[in-house]
Design an enzyme around this catalytic site. Sequence first.
Site, PDB file in Angstrom:
ATOM      1  N   TYR A  95      53.766  37.174  59.213  1.00 30.70           N
ATOM      2  CA  TYR A  95      54.270  35.951  58.579  1.00 30.70           C
ATOM      3  C   TYR A  95      53.221  35.232  57.745  1.00 30.70           C
ATOM      4  CZ  TYR A  95      57.547  36.632  62.483  1.00 30.70           C
ATOM      5  OH  TYR A  95      58.431  37.156  63.385  1.00 30.70           O
ATOM      6  N   PRO A 134      52.568  38.250  67.457  1.00 26.85           N
ATOM      7  CA  PRO A 134      51.499  38.404  66.462  1.00 26.85           C
ATOM      8  C   PRO A 134      51.928  37.833  65.121  1.00 26.85           C
ATOM      9  CG  PRO A 134      51.704  40.389  67.762  1.00 26.85           C
ATOM     10  CD  PRO A 134      52.822  39.489  68.188  1.00 26.85           C
ATOM     11  N   CYS A 135      51.032  37.096  64.489  1.00 23.98           N
ATOM     12  CA  CYS A 135      51.415  36.284  63.333  1.00 23.98           C
ATOM     13  C   CYS A 135      51.109  36.925  61.985  1.00 23.98           C
ATOM     14  CB  CYS A 135      50.709  34.930  63.406  1.00 23.98           C
ATOM     15  SG  CYS A 135      48.904  35.049  63.394  1.00 23.98           S
ATOM     16  N   GLN A 136      50.450  38.083  61.967  1.00 25.27           N
ATOM     17  CA  GLN A 136      50.007  38.650  60.690  1.00 25.27           C
ATOM     18  C   GLN A 136      51.174  38.912  59.737  1.00 25.27           C
ATOM     19  OE1 GLN A 136      49.112  39.651  63.685  1.00 25.27           O
ATOM     20  NE2 GLN A 136      46.891  39.899  63.829  1.00 25.27           N
TER      21      GLN A 136
END
Length: 418
Positions: free
Chosen positions: A121, A117-119
């Site tokens: 970064y 999950p990228c949130q």
Amino acid sequence: MLNIVDVFSGAGGLTEGFRNRDYYNFICHIEMDKDACSSLKLRNIYHYLKEQNNLSLYFEYIQGKISKNDLYSIVPNDITKDILNKEISEETISSIFEFIDQRLGDKALDGIIGGPPCQAYSTIGRVSNKSKKSTDKRIYLYKHYLDFINKYKPKFFIFENVKGLLSFKDITGELLLPKIIDEFTKCGYRVDYKVINASDYGVVQKRERLILIGYRKDLALNDSFFDYLKEYVESPPTIKELFEDLPSIKSGRESNKYRGNYTSKFIGKYIRNKSDILTQYIARPHNENDLQIYKLVLKAKKKGRNLKYIDIPDELRTHSNTTSFLDRYKALDYNSVSHTIVAHISKDGHYYIHPDLRQNRSITVREAARIQGFPDNFYFEHSRTAAFRQIGNAVPPILSMKLSKAIIRFLKSDKHTT
């Protein structure tokens, strides 16, 4: 045939591009979100029924003519058994390995695809998230990706994430990406990375993502993977062309019939077959205040200007904050591609106002899916909110397909196999 695993699968945007039985065999998909897993299972069923030349049952289900139980009762159980609905964590990693090992048998695992999950970064909200950094487990989910690499030593992996990872600093104040690459290198891999804009590969959306490609050091691959990927560059159509066959509807309305046949080669290639039906084309209901704002934002957009919240008349403003998030309303441009579709679209549609002033609404699930590069026969379970979230979190399948083709050609360049 390469045996691969998709981790942090989501609804299967990355999976969709790798669904090529001539080259890839999915061992499993691992995803923590139940709704996304339901969509993955349904997509497995779609591809199974397509092979059986029996898609009428699938279309009956997505139109609500038969129940989920009816659909599942006619499909062999093992068609959906490769999807594991489980969060990847220290507590679950051993049971996930057991699941993979059972499905692998005596076969080797050749590839791992996916991205945590990228949130954590993302540059969006980075300042407000700073205080949570010491307790945000998402920052170090990449270490579980390393667990898979260390155990299975696949030939390659694809690690997809947001561009913000380039500048993200961990709790020590140091850049995280060099540390991630160093750890992959210590596992025995060469790593190359590049920021890819999906719009350069035919996706009707400006979507920049960081792609890391790793391959085992014992493979004699002297070329760059991205040189192979570059061969699949493709100009995207405009939003107007992408939406050309979709009916005109207003806020709160829906339609299940196309406007007519399409003329766009792009739609025929990536989006719609002659036998497909229109689903999930329901416009959100909007209050009169928002509809008034939408009109102003779209009129400004047509003049080449993005209207800021502070420019909206006082009587239409419902938020007292006029110093931040000033672009909370944004319209699409018929003559261009979309800005990035993100998961926040599940909360409201203010950032994705339809470019047709007569319709005066935010975009539907189906329109968002098209922008993300999903075909019309891809159905998202269960609610509209869940569907939007799955779309916003996905890798565009059009880009994914090109990644999968480039991987095959890249691995074939191994000097040991010539």
